[in-house]
Design an enzyme around this catalytic site. Structure first.
Site, PDB file in Angstrom:
ATOM      1  N   SER A 145       0.804  -1.302   0.064  1.00 45.98           N
ATOM      2  CA  SER A 145      -0.014  -0.063   0.038  1.00 45.98           C
ATOM      3  C   SER A 145       0.733   1.254   0.209  1.00 45.98           C
ATOM      4  O   SER A 145       2.000   1.134   0.226  1.00 45.98           O
ATOM      5  CB  SER A 145      -0.769  -0.011   1.246  1.00 45.98           C
ATOM      6  OG  SER A 145      -1.469   1.267   1.318  1.00 45.98           O
ATOM      7  N   TYR A 158      -3.451  -0.768  10.060  1.00 47.72           N
ATOM      8  CA  TYR A 158      -3.236  -1.022   8.846  1.00 47.72           C
ATOM      9  C   TYR A 158      -1.810  -0.587   8.320  1.00 47.72           C
ATOM     10  O   TYR A 158      -1.182  -1.254   7.509  1.00 47.72           O
ATOM     11  CB  TYR A 158      -4.358  -0.166   7.949  1.00 47.72           C
ATOM     12  CG  TYR A 158      -4.231  -0.408   6.510  1.00 47.72           C
ATOM     13  CD1 TYR A 158      -5.027  -1.452   5.973  1.00 47.72           C
ATOM     14  CD2 TYR A 158      -3.851   0.528   5.421  1.00 47.72           C
ATOM     15  CE1 TYR A 158      -4.984  -1.712   4.586  1.00 47.72           C
ATOM     16  CE2 TYR A 158      -3.838   0.224   4.102  1.00 47.72           C
ATOM     17  CZ  TYR A 158      -4.469  -0.817   3.576  1.00 47.72           C
ATOM     18  OH  TYR A 158      -4.796  -1.168   2.263  1.00 47.72           O
TER      19      TYR A 158
END
Ligand code: NAD
Length: 253
Positions: A145, A158
């Protein structure tokens, strides 16, 4: 060099979270390049199966809950039962929880770290053992990501998980290159999927993010097809431990 190096005919790809979003886009992209698909899913993968089979490729669904490592060996066994081997693993399944760091719960920390990092490691281990047993080597592609590179806000677990994915991609490449296993990652930018629905519903955030993307638009699942085929194919046989951003230029800014 010929473009045959990108050909995936005869290859078998395991893809987690194949039913929707980026996993679906990658499954269809690999099938377009010739791969058969072992699609790991929690929710109905019917649409992915339909698209893969319409390309003349095989799709075998494997139902598994990736919130624990319990199903990882079974995923490999079911793949080998169906296709006699595995060549490519796409660790795509992932979740996100949004909350102020001051309020963040242990439950949401553990949930995200389990799916995004712990299961990713142990599934990679199970598949790498299969590659070594086959004597063929193989490919592992992790979905990282922008939060592998940046801090973000409201997404502590996350960011921790995706930063971990970047590091793990490097260390596994270091250990497994000698087995002819390539471990790399793709870091998508802001993509239009379920994962980003809350962000896109917040008009102000949506517009400020869009304005900062040099490409001037959010990414789509199809944008990952080319990079995934490259990393899954012989064309990338000397690429090791690297996380490629597919972000419309977000990180370059
Ligand atoms: P999504 O929510 O549409 O897809 C997530 C997938 O993971 C789904 O198929 C879901 O069923 C699966 N999954 C989640 N928990 C699971 C579990 N316990 N067991 C089995 N499967 C499970 O979102 P997406 O955007 O397609 O996400 C795919 C990956 O891409 C994730 O790892 C996500 O973190 C990453 N990513 C997304 C973006 C984005 O902007 N959308 C950006 C960077 C990275």
């Amino acid at each position: 060099m010929t473009f045959d190096q990108f050909d995936l005919h005869g290859k078998v790809a395991i893809i987690t979270g194949c039913n929707t979003g980026l996993g679906q886009g990658i499954a269809v992209g690999l099938a377009e390049a010739g791969a058969d698909i072992a699609g790991v899913y929690r929710s109905d993968p019917g649409e992915t199966k339909k698209q893969v089979e319409s390309l003349g490729r095989r799709f075998v669904g494997i139902k598994a809950d990736l919130s624990s490592i319990e199903p990882v060996n079974d995923i490999v066994m079911q793949t080998v039962d169906a296709f006699s081997k595995a060549d490519i693993l796409i660790n795509n399944a992932g979740i996100i929880r949004r909350c102020e760091a001051l309020e963040f719960s242990e439950k949401d920390w553990d949930k995200v770290l389990n799916v995004n990092l712990k299961v990713l490691f142990f599934l990679s281990q199970a598949v790498a053992r299969q590659y070594v047993e086959q004597g063929t080597g193989g490919k592992i592609i992790n979905i990282a990501s922008m939060l592998s590179y940046q801090g973000g806000i409201l997404i502590s677990s996350y960011t921790a998980s995706k930063s971990g994915v970047l590091g793990l991609t490097r260390t596994l490449a270091n250990e497994w290159a000698k087995h002819n296993i390539n471990v790399n990652a793709i870091a998508p930018g802001y993509m239009i999927t379920n994962n980003t629905e809350p962000l896109r519903k917040d008009k102000q955030r949506y517009e400020s993010i869009t304005a900062r993307i040099p490409a001037g638009r959010w990414g789509k699942p199809e944008d990952l097809k080319g990079p995934a085929v490259f990393l899954a194919s012989d064309a990338s046989s000397y690429v090791q431990g690297f996380t490629i951003a597919v972000d419309g230029g977000w990180l370059a800014r």
